[in-house]
Design a protein around this motif. Sequence first.
Motif, mmCIF file in Angstrom:
data_model
loop_
_atom_site.group_PDB
_atom_site.id
_atom_site.type_symbol
_atom_site.label_atom_id
_atom_site.label_comp_id
_atom_site.label_asym_id
_atom_site.label_seq_id
_atom_site.Cartn_x
_atom_site.Cartn_y
_atom_site.Cartn_z
ATOM 1 N N HIS A 66 46.045 35.015 52.449
ATOM 2 C CA HIS A 66 46.227 36.446 52.222
ATOM 3 C C HIS A 66 46.782 36.651 50.818
ATOM 4 N N LEU A 67 46.082 37.480 50.038
ATOM 5 C CA LEU A 67 46.541 37.807 48.695
ATOM 6 C C LEU A 67 47.066 39.230 48.682
ATOM 7 N N VAL A 68 48.254 39.407 48.129
ATOM 8 C CA VAL A 68 48.833 40.727 47.914
ATOM 9 C C VAL A 68 48.764 40.986 46.419
ATOM 10 N N VAL A 69 47.959 41.969 46.026
ATOM 11 C CA VAL A 69 47.839 42.334 44.620
ATOM 12 C C VAL A 69 48.931 43.360 44.353
ATOM 13 N N MET A 70 49.894 42.978 43.538
ATOM 14 C CA MET A 70 51.107 43.769 43.344
ATOM 15 C C MET A 70 51.261 44.232 41.905
ATOM 16 N N GLY A 71 52.113 45.230 41.728
ATOM 17 C CA GLY A 71 52.440 45.755 40.417
ATOM 18 C C GLY A 71 52.760 47.229 40.526
ATOM 19 N N VAL A 72 53.178 47.805 39.418
ATOM 20 C CA VAL A 72 53.520 49.228 39.392
ATOM 21 C C VAL A 72 52.259 50.068 39.537
ATOM 22 N N ALA A 73 52.443 51.339 39.850
ATOM 23 C CA ALA A 73 51.322 52.275 39.922
ATOM 24 C C ALA A 73 50.577 52.266 38.596
ATOM 25 N N GLY A 74 49.263 52.297 38.660
ATOM 26 C CA GLY A 74 48.450 52.336 37.458
ATOM 27 C C GLY A 74 48.138 50.981 36.855
ATOM 28 N N SER A 75 48.606 49.896 37.472
ATOM 29 C CA SER A 75 48.364 48.560 36.910
ATOM 30 C C SER A 75 46.982 48.022 37.264
ATOM 31 N N GLY A 76 46.267 48.704 38.139
ATOM 32 C CA GLY A 76 44.910 48.277 38.484
ATOM 33 C C GLY A 76 44.802 47.526 39.796
ATOM 34 N N LYS A 77 45.789 47.707 40.673
ATOM 35 C CA LYS A 77 45.808 46.958 41.927
ATOM 36 C C LYS A 77 44.528 47.143 42.749
ATOM 37 N N THR A 78 44.119 48.381 42.946
ATOM 38 C CA THR A 78 42.953 48.637 43.794
ATOM 39 C C THR A 78 41.690 48.056 43.175
ATOM 40 N N THR A 79 41.490 48.278 41.888
ATOM 41 C CA THR A 79 40.297 47.762 41.211
ATOM 42 C C THR A 79 40.230 46.243 41.321
ATOM 43 N N VAL A 80 41.326 45.564 41.002
ATOM 44 C CA VAL A 80 41.359 44.105 41.026
ATOM 45 C C VAL A 80 41.244 43.587 42.457
ATOM 46 N N ALA A 81 41.942 44.209 43.395
ATOM 47 C CA ALA A 81 41.900 43.746 44.781
ATOM 48 C C ALA A 81 40.502 43.878 45.378
ATOM 49 N N LEU A 82 39.836 44.992 45.092
ATOM 50 C CA LEU A 82 38.459 45.162 45.591
ATOM 51 C C LEU A 82 37.542 44.081 45.029
ATOM 52 N N LEU A 83 37.669 43.782 43.742
ATOM 53 C CA LEU A 83 36.846 42.728 43.130
ATOM 54 C C LEU A 83 37.181 41.361 43.724
ATOM 55 N N LEU A 84 38.474 41.085 43.929
ATOM 56 C CA LEU A 84 38.861 39.810 44.548
ATOM 57 C C LEU A 84 38.270 39.689 45.950
ATOM 58 N N ALA A 85 38.402 40.737 46.744
ATOM 59 C CA ALA A 85 37.887 40.703 48.116
ATOM 60 C C ALA A 85 36.377 40.487 48.119
ATOM 61 N N GLU A 86 35.697 41.154 47.205
ATOM 62 C CA GLU A 86 34.244 41.005 47.119
ATOM 63 C C GLU A 86 33.863 39.581 46.719
ATOM 64 N N ARG A 87 34.539 39.061 45.710
ATOM 65 C CA ARG A 87 34.222 37.707 45.225
ATOM 66 C C ARG A 87 34.515 36.646 46.282
ATOM 67 N N LEU A 88 35.611 36.841 47.022
ATOM 68 C CA LEU A 88 36.018 35.852 48.012
ATOM 69 C C LEU A 88 35.366 36.070 49.379
ATOM 70 N N GLY A 89 34.835 37.263 49.615
ATOM 71 C CA GLY A 89 34.283 37.576 50.930
ATOM 72 C C GLY A 89 35.373 37.811 51.964
#
Length: 170
Positions: A3-26
């Motif tokens: 389980h990966l938790v993509v963390m950081g302050v608001a506006g750091s790109g968490k959703t964008t990066v997490a969606l790409l990670l989930a897609e790449r990893l399946g």
Amino acid sequence: MQHLVVMGVAGSGKTTVALLLAERLGWTFAEADDFHPEANVALMAAGTPLTDEDRAPWLASIAQWISQRDAEGVSTVVTCSALRRAYRDVLRGAAGDVRFVHLAGDPEVIAMRMAARTDHFMPTSLLPSQLATLEPLEADEAGVVVPIGPPPAQVVDEALHALGLDADGA
């Protein structure tokens, strides 16, 4: 399960990066904002920072979601600001191998990103309180710190490499 938790302050790109990670990893994706009770969203939308007491049930519900997916044999990627180590400790208490991807960057760049968003409840005025609350990922915490300057695909590549994960999630 992992389980990966993509963390950081608001506006750091968490959703964008997490969606790409989930897609790449399946892996299965979840947006932590969806776990907030309406009262928390209303506070933040009004420019009021959340307290630890406000965050406690939110963090517990995210950890529960991770544990449920783990019991189902499903690896996940979830966004969560996870600003304090104590918050990460709650998430680390979930079942499975929980690791963090801390998205770190220049506060001015993050503020510009936040100002450009039109579909989010978090106002730019809360960024200073988020930065003040942030306790960066520590050396003894499972995870990696990744700079947000490069394009999102490159940030994902760097995170995967630093975590020792390939595109098959292994």
